[in-house]
Design an enzyme around this catalytic site. Structure first.
Site, short mmCIF file in Angstrom:
data_model
loop_
_atom_site.label_atom_id
_atom_site.label_comp_id
_atom_site.label_asym_id
_atom_site.label_seq_id
_atom_site.Cartn_x
_atom_site.Cartn_y
_atom_site.Cartn_z
N PHE A 127 0.54 -1.37 0.09
CA PHE A 127 -0.07 0.07 0.12
C PHE A 127 1.13 1.15 -0.33
CE2 PHE A 127 -2.56 3.39 1.90
CZ PHE A 127 -3.89 2.28 1.05
N ASP A 204 1.44 -5.00 8.41
CA ASP A 204 -0.22 -3.93 8.23
C ASP A 204 -1.45 -5.32 8.26
OD1 ASP A 204 -1.77 -2.90 7.26
OD2 ASP A 204 -0.74 -1.36 6.15
N TYR A 229 -11.97 1.15 10.22
CA TYR A 229 -12.87 1.15 9.42
C TYR A 229 -13.38 0.68 8.48
CZ TYR A 229 -8.51 3.92 7.05
OH TYR A 229 -7.76 3.79 6.29
N LYS A 230 -12.66 -0.31 8.30
CA LYS A 230 -13.11 -1.36 8.04
C LYS A 230 -13.67 -2.32 7.61
CE LYS A 230 -7.88 -0.37 4.75
NZ LYS A 230 -8.87 -0.19 4.02
N ARG A 374 -12.43 -3.51 -7.33
CA ARG A 374 -12.73 -4.28 -6.10
C ARG A 374 -13.51 -4.68 -5.33
NH1 ARG A 374 -8.44 -2.00 -1.76
NH2 ARG A 374 -9.99 -0.41 -1.82
#
Ligand SMILES: Cc1ncc(COP(=O)(O)O)c(C=O)c1O
Length: 400
Positions: A127, A204, A229-230, A374
């Site tokens: 990322f 991560d 937040y996912k 995605r």
């Protein structure tokens, strides 16, 4: 037997987690929300809890709230999250800041473990924030970045990693689930590989926390970060988590050692002394409503059970793959369920335009440069009916 759109209702009826969907706020206008891997839906309990926090705790208790409860929340909720999501014993996890800030802190901490070594290893598929931070910390500390160049679908395997490790390796940074392909890395094997080279690892966990069972303590992981937040459904900008293995704690130093990391927060001491506990990784005043939202998200996951969530995640992604294959769309996610996280990625030459059309038709996926769409499947909220409806619209919009 190949699954079809018609199987969705039966799969939903047989889903042991089906009742969790009603515990979230659902937008009646949406045909399918397939972006829970970027921003999870709002749990109704969280809306109620945060409302009560604002009105009763902040509004009612004012400054007294800190000493009555809030001061201990980053560690208390960190312990809850660690136990439920990370396989981490108490005292090693805190809720604080963003993933980026926590990674910055841990890069300093981790490079301090082997000061005699001068290389940080990271993959070029990682990322952006991870790559940028590794480069910036390496520049400040005079270290060299060693880039892995793995295949996007196979991602970082043991062989790819082992070839880059050596006597100069200080730290390795890896993402548990690749944010583009959805590939799930072999955390136990890769961690062991890093340790065999005498280095330490930072994982991560942004795309795996809450949706893939994780055992940080059992696998001797050194350091980890991740967002909430996912799949933890704590809301936009909710604070992240940070894990330091107990064996590193006594010597762990960090670069944003503010007053919240001090041994006695309210002593206002003239000289700095770090807290002997995981609090030493904190920096400044935490976002209390954010930490409260993390706690609600963690409690929902604890109620459902991470293993049950993973079972449904594998079934959802398998169902999506079957429908995408039948529609003739190209998938760049591993076909073996145990090798992927909870999103499935389609490659399409007009991915950006297709994504725009999908959103116009009430289907929300994620576009990722240059040609990827995605589809995030979040087991507590995504139904099989939603997957079928979303992929039917995708097949039409993609012209397949
Ligand atoms: C894998 C991964 N790492 C790091 C981040 C950055 O997190 P933050 O913006 O909260 O610092 C994200 C954000 O989506 C991510 O997906």
């Amino acid at each position: 037997m190949t699954q079809t759109y018609d199987d969705a209702a039966g799969l939903d009826a047989a889903d042991p987690l089906r009742d969790f969907r009603a515990r979230f706020l659902l937008d009646a206008d949406l045909v399918a929300y397939l972006d829970g891997n970027s921003l999870g839906r709002l749990p109704i309990a969280t809306a109620d809890r945060v409302d009560a926090f604002f009105r009763q705790e902040w509004g009612g208790r004012l400054i007294r709230g800190w000493e009555e409860a809030w001061v201990d929340l980053p560690v208390g909720v960190g312990d809850e999250l660690g136990a439920t999501l990370l396989g981490a014993a108490a005292g090693q996890t805190v809720i604080a800041d963003s993933t980026s800030v926590n990674l910055y802190k841990l890069l300093h901490t981790a490079t301090g473990v082997r000061p005699d070594r001068d290389e940080i290893v990271i993959d070029a598929t990682n990322f952006p924030t991870d790559r940028y931070l590794v480069e910036s910390v390496a520049a400040v500390k005079g270290l060299t970045v060693v880039w892995l160049e793995p295949d996007v679908v196979d991602n970082v395997t043991r062989d790819v990693l082992a070839a880059a490790l050596g006597e100069r390796t200080a730290v390795v940074v890896l993402s548990h689930v690749d944010y583009r392909s959805g590939t799930l890395l072999d955390l136990p094997a890769l961690t062991a590989c890093v340790h065999a080279a005498g280095a330490v690892v930072i994982w991560d966990l942004c795309h795996s926390a809450g949706v893939v069972p994780i055992s940080l303590d059992a696998h001797q992981v050194d350091f980890a970060v991740g967002c909430t937040y996912k799949y933890v459904n704590a809301g936009p900008g909710a604070p992240a988590f940070l894990y330091v293995a107990e064996r590193h704690l006594a010597t762990a130093t960090q670069p944003i050692a503010g007053w919240w990391s001090a041994a006695d927060l309210f002593a206002m001491a003239d000289t700095y002394e770090p807290s002997p506990t995981i609090r030493r990784m904190l920096s400044g005043t935490p976002s209390v409503p954010g930490v409260v939202a993390v706690q609600e998200g963690v409690r929902l996951i604890a109620e459902a059970g991470v293993e049950a969530i993973r079972t449904k995640s594998e079934a959802l992604t398998s169902y999506a793959l079957a429908l995408l294959d039948a529609a003739g769309l190209e998938v760049v996610t591993p076909r073996d369920a145990v090798r992927r996280g909870s999103h499935v990625t389609v490659r399409h030459p007009d991915a950006r335009q297709v994504t725009t059309r999908l959103v116009e038709h009430g289907v929300v996926p994620d576009f990722r440069e240059p040609d990827l769409i995605r589809l995030g499947l979040s087991p507590l909220t995504t139904s099989y009916t939603e997957v079928a409806a979303g992929i039917a619209v995708l097949a039409a919009c993609a012209g397949s």
